[in-house]
Structures are given as structure tokens and as C-alpha cells.
Design an enzyme around this catalytic site. Structure first.
Site, PDB file in Angstrom:
ATOM      1  N   HIS A  63       0.883  -1.214  -0.081  1.00  0.00           N
ATOM      2  CA  HIS A  63       0.066  -0.024  -0.284  1.00  0.00           C
ATOM      3  C   HIS A  63       0.780   1.147  -0.150  1.00  0.00           C
ATOM      4  CE1 HIS A  63       1.022  -0.614   4.086  1.00  0.00           C
ATOM      5  NE2 HIS A  63       0.572   0.886   4.306  1.00  0.00           N
ATOM      6  N   HIS A  65       1.508   3.961   1.939  1.00  0.00           N
ATOM      7  CA  HIS A  65       1.712   4.811   3.003  1.00  0.00           C
ATOM      8  C   HIS A  65       3.240   4.697   3.049  1.00  0.00           C
ATOM      9  CE1 HIS A  65      -1.901   4.357   5.654  1.00  0.00           C
ATOM     10  NE2 HIS A  65      -2.072   5.276   5.038  1.00  0.00           N
ATOM     11  N   ASP A  67       5.884   4.655   4.867  1.00  0.00           N
ATOM     12  CA  ASP A  67       6.963   3.589   5.307  1.00  0.00           C
ATOM     13  C   ASP A  67       7.056   2.601   4.465  1.00  0.00           C
ATOM     14  OD1 ASP A  67       4.501   3.532   6.667  1.00  0.00           O
ATOM     15  OD2 ASP A  67       5.149   2.162   7.723  1.00  0.00           O
ATOM     16  N   HIS A  68       6.234   2.111   3.583  1.00  0.00           N
ATOM     17  CA  HIS A  68       6.014   1.016   2.719  1.00  0.00           C
ATOM     18  C   HIS A  68       6.667   1.494   1.271  1.00  0.00           C
ATOM     19  CE1 HIS A  68       4.123  -1.538   5.780  1.00  0.00           C
ATOM     20  NE2 HIS A  68       3.781  -0.407   6.098  1.00  0.00           N
ATOM     21  N   HIS A 143      -7.307  -2.108   5.882  1.00  0.00           N
ATOM     22  CA  HIS A 143      -6.647  -0.603   6.157  1.00  0.00           C
ATOM     23  C   HIS A 143      -7.220   0.447   5.610  1.00  0.00           C
ATOM     24  CE1 HIS A 143      -3.049   0.383   8.055  1.00  0.00           C
ATOM     25  NE2 HIS A 143      -2.500   0.976   7.079  1.00  0.00           N
ATOM     26  N   ASP A 211       0.306  -4.009   6.756  1.00  0.00           N
ATOM     27  CA  ASP A 211      -0.770  -3.244   7.634  1.00  0.00           C
ATOM     28  C   ASP A 211      -2.436  -3.631   7.484  1.00  0.00           C
ATOM     29  OD1 ASP A 211       1.723  -2.029   7.826  1.00  0.00           O
ATOM     30  OD2 ASP A 211       1.021   0.200   7.628  1.00  0.00           O
ATOM     31  N   HIS A 269       7.568  -4.933  11.676  1.00  0.00           N
ATOM     32  CA  HIS A 269       6.791  -3.421  11.672  1.00  0.00           C
ATOM     33  C   HIS A 269       6.761  -3.101  13.002  1.00  0.00           C
ATOM     34  CE1 HIS A 269       3.534  -1.043  10.426  1.00  0.00           C
ATOM     35  NE2 HIS A 269       4.085  -0.857   9.248  1.00  0.00           N
TER      36      HIS A 269
END
Length: 311
Positions: A63, A65, A67-68, A143, A211, A269
Site C-alpha cells: 500500500h 503509506h 514507510d512502505h 486498512h 498493515d 513492523h
């Protein structure tokens, strides 16, 4: 022997720490490399781990976000700069196509044509693996932004039994032909089938779940896999935060692994709120409901996929 393992490039969640980089996970499987969720700093972590852009055949984003995915620009530009010639398949949620485009072309550089995009749509997607020694599928997780988990599977096969082959008079080139065609004529004229000389060999399986809240898709992805790489952002006492931010607690990660019969559980994570002395409790809380092998991932760990199950 072929390599099947996980190289951990980062284990933090939204905020990196001194000891934990943003996400990044390289699965190496029979000469192919699948880079999952390259967060900020992934390119440098690759250098520290001794892997190169040429080791990447897939980029799989769960996804969009930061941090990914904030490592995507550096990874793509390194692929271009180092002259990678083989195809690199990029898989990501179709709903985030505009984010992918921004990351893919974040700055000026001499571009490459080897990156082939495969946006995901729908609750369950089968991904064309292009002749890879595995199948790859994705399921939509729960999510706030569209997110997918991934499942990598080696096709089931067979293990040949030497004593049965000898008993039926099958040897030399006939063995390979029996494996390919399913039946052969032995030297004495008898027809011998593959089932008479082999036992089923379950293929190895790996799942990657980031997530999400608890949901059916997370259980489906984990069902029967040899190794589950899964977010465990919060300890159980912070379950209210997990619900609020649509994440799992480590105990929930253990529940998913237990119900799926997972053989090796890789926890990652982690929220930046936890200090070094808190981390043993992650393994303890997962073990409250999961009795298998638990690995508390650290940056630059190399974690092997368990050997194939016996038939």
C-alpha cells in the site's frame, strides 16, 4: 542448492529508529528476488546487506503509506543507473496508481524500460508470474487505504522412491520420462505409473501480510504456509491503538499463524514507541497462542524458509 530465504532490510513502522530502518524485505527464491515494501533508506540497506539492483526481479508494494514505499524512487533509479537488463515486475494497488507514478518519476534521471507495471484490483488477484518458479497471488486487507497481502507458492510435486523404481525395473532415462509423462513401459514390458514410484511433495509457501486489522484475507493468506512475514505493530496492552490505526497486535499475529498452521512466524513492523527492553515481550505474547517457531526480525537478518513438509 537453490536459495530460499528472507533478507530483512528494515523492521520499523511509521517512524524509523536508530536500530530499525523503514520497511524493506527481499525474498530470494531460486534465483529471483522479490522486494516487498521498499521504505525510505532501502537502497542504503541493500548496500549494507550486500545485495544489488541486479538481484531484484519484482517490486511488490502492499500500500502507499510512506514507510512502505518511499524507497521506490531510489530503487528504480538504481535499477536504471546500474543497467539492469532483465524485466522487473512492479505490483501495487491500482487505487494508488497516481502515487506510483509520482514515486516512479520522482526526480530527473536517465530512465529504464525494464520496469513492467501490474496494478492490482479486486479482492483477490492472481498475478502472472511470467515463468517464475512460483505462483504469486494477492488479497485485499483491511486498512484505511487500499492494501494487499501477498502469497508466494511453489507448485506441489513428487518425490521419487528409489526402492519402488528398482522394484518396477525403472532406471536411467526412464526415470525422467516417468516424471514428465506420468507413465512409462518398463524393460519387462509392464506399464509403470508415477503414482507407483513416488509420493506427493508439498511445495513451499510464504505469505507477506503488512498493515491491516484482523480480517478474513489475513487468515487466507497465512493458511498452510511455511513462513509468514507479518506486521506486529503493537503489544496487546495497546490493542486500542491497533484498532484505531488499523494494525495488528503481536498476539493477533500469533492467532493468525496458529489458525493457519504456519511453521515459522516472522514478526516485524514495530512501533517506535517500544524500547529494546520491550521486545522480548513480542515473542512472549505471540507464543501465548502460537506454538511454532517465532523469529523477532532485526534489520539485516537473513531468515531461511523452512524445508519442505513431508508428504
Amino acid at each position: 542448492m537453490s536459495t530460499r530465504d528472507l533478507l530483512v532490510l528494515g523492521t520499523a513502522s511509521a517512524v524509523p529508529t536508530k536500530s530499525r530502518n523503514h520497511n524493506g524485505y527481499l525474498v530470494r527464491w531460486d534465483g529471483q528476488g522479490l522486494l516487498f515494501d521498499p521504505g525510505e533508506g532501502t537502497q542504503r540497506q541493500m548496500v549494507r546487506a550486500g545485495v544489488a539492483a541486479h538481484d531484484i526481479d519484482w517490486i511488490c508494494v502492499t500500500h502507499f503509506h510512506g514507510d512502505h514505499c518511499l524507497g521506490v524512487p531510489g530503487v528504480i533509479q538504481r535499477i536504471a543507473r546500474d543497467g539492469v537488463e532483465h524485466p522487473v515486475r512492479a505490483v501495487f494497488p491500482a487505487a494508488g496508481q497516481h502515487y506510483w507514478e509520482r514515486l516512479r518519476h520522482a526526480t530527473a534521471f536517465r530512465d529504464t524500460e525494464v520496469v513492467h507495471e501490474r496494478p492490482l484490483d479486486g479482492a483477490h488477484a492472481e498475478i502472472d508470474s511470467g515463468g517464475s518458479p512460483f505462483t504469486l497471488s494477492a488479497r485485499r486487507l483491511d486498512h484505511p487505504v487500499e492494501a494487499y497481502g501477498y502469497r508466494l507458492e511453489e507448485p506441489d510435486g513428487v518425490t521419487m522412491l528409489p526402492d519402488r523404481l528398482a522394484e518396477h525395473g525403472v532406471g536411467g532415462p526412464l526415470v525422467g520420462r516417468l516424471q514428465r509423462e506420468g507413465r512409462v513401459t518398463a524393460r519387462d514390458g509392464r506399464t509403470v505409473t508415477l503414482e507407483e514410484c513416488s509420493v506427493p511433495r508439498p511445495g513451499q509457501k510464504l505469505a507477506f501480510v503488512m498493515d491491516t486489522r484482523l480480517c478474513a484475507a489475513a487468515y487466507e493468506l497465512a493458511d498452510g504456509v511455511d513462513m509468514l512475514v507479518i506486521e506486529s505493530t503493537f503489544l496487546e496492552e495497546d490493542a486500542a491503538l491497533a484498532r484505531e490505526y488499523a494494525h495488528l497486535t503481536v498476539r493477533q499475529a500469533g492467532e493468525i499463524a496458529a489458525k493457519g498452521g504456519v511453521r515459522r512466524l516472522v514478526l516485524t513492523h514495530f512501533s517506535e514507541r517500544y524500547r529494546a527492553e520491550d521486545f522480548p515481550r513480542f515473542a512472549e505474547q505471540a507464543a501465548e497462542c502460537y506454538g511454532g517457531d517465532i523469529v523477532l526480525a532485526r534489520d539485516l537478518d537473513r531468515i531461511s524458509v523452512p524445508a519442505r513438509r513431508r508428504a
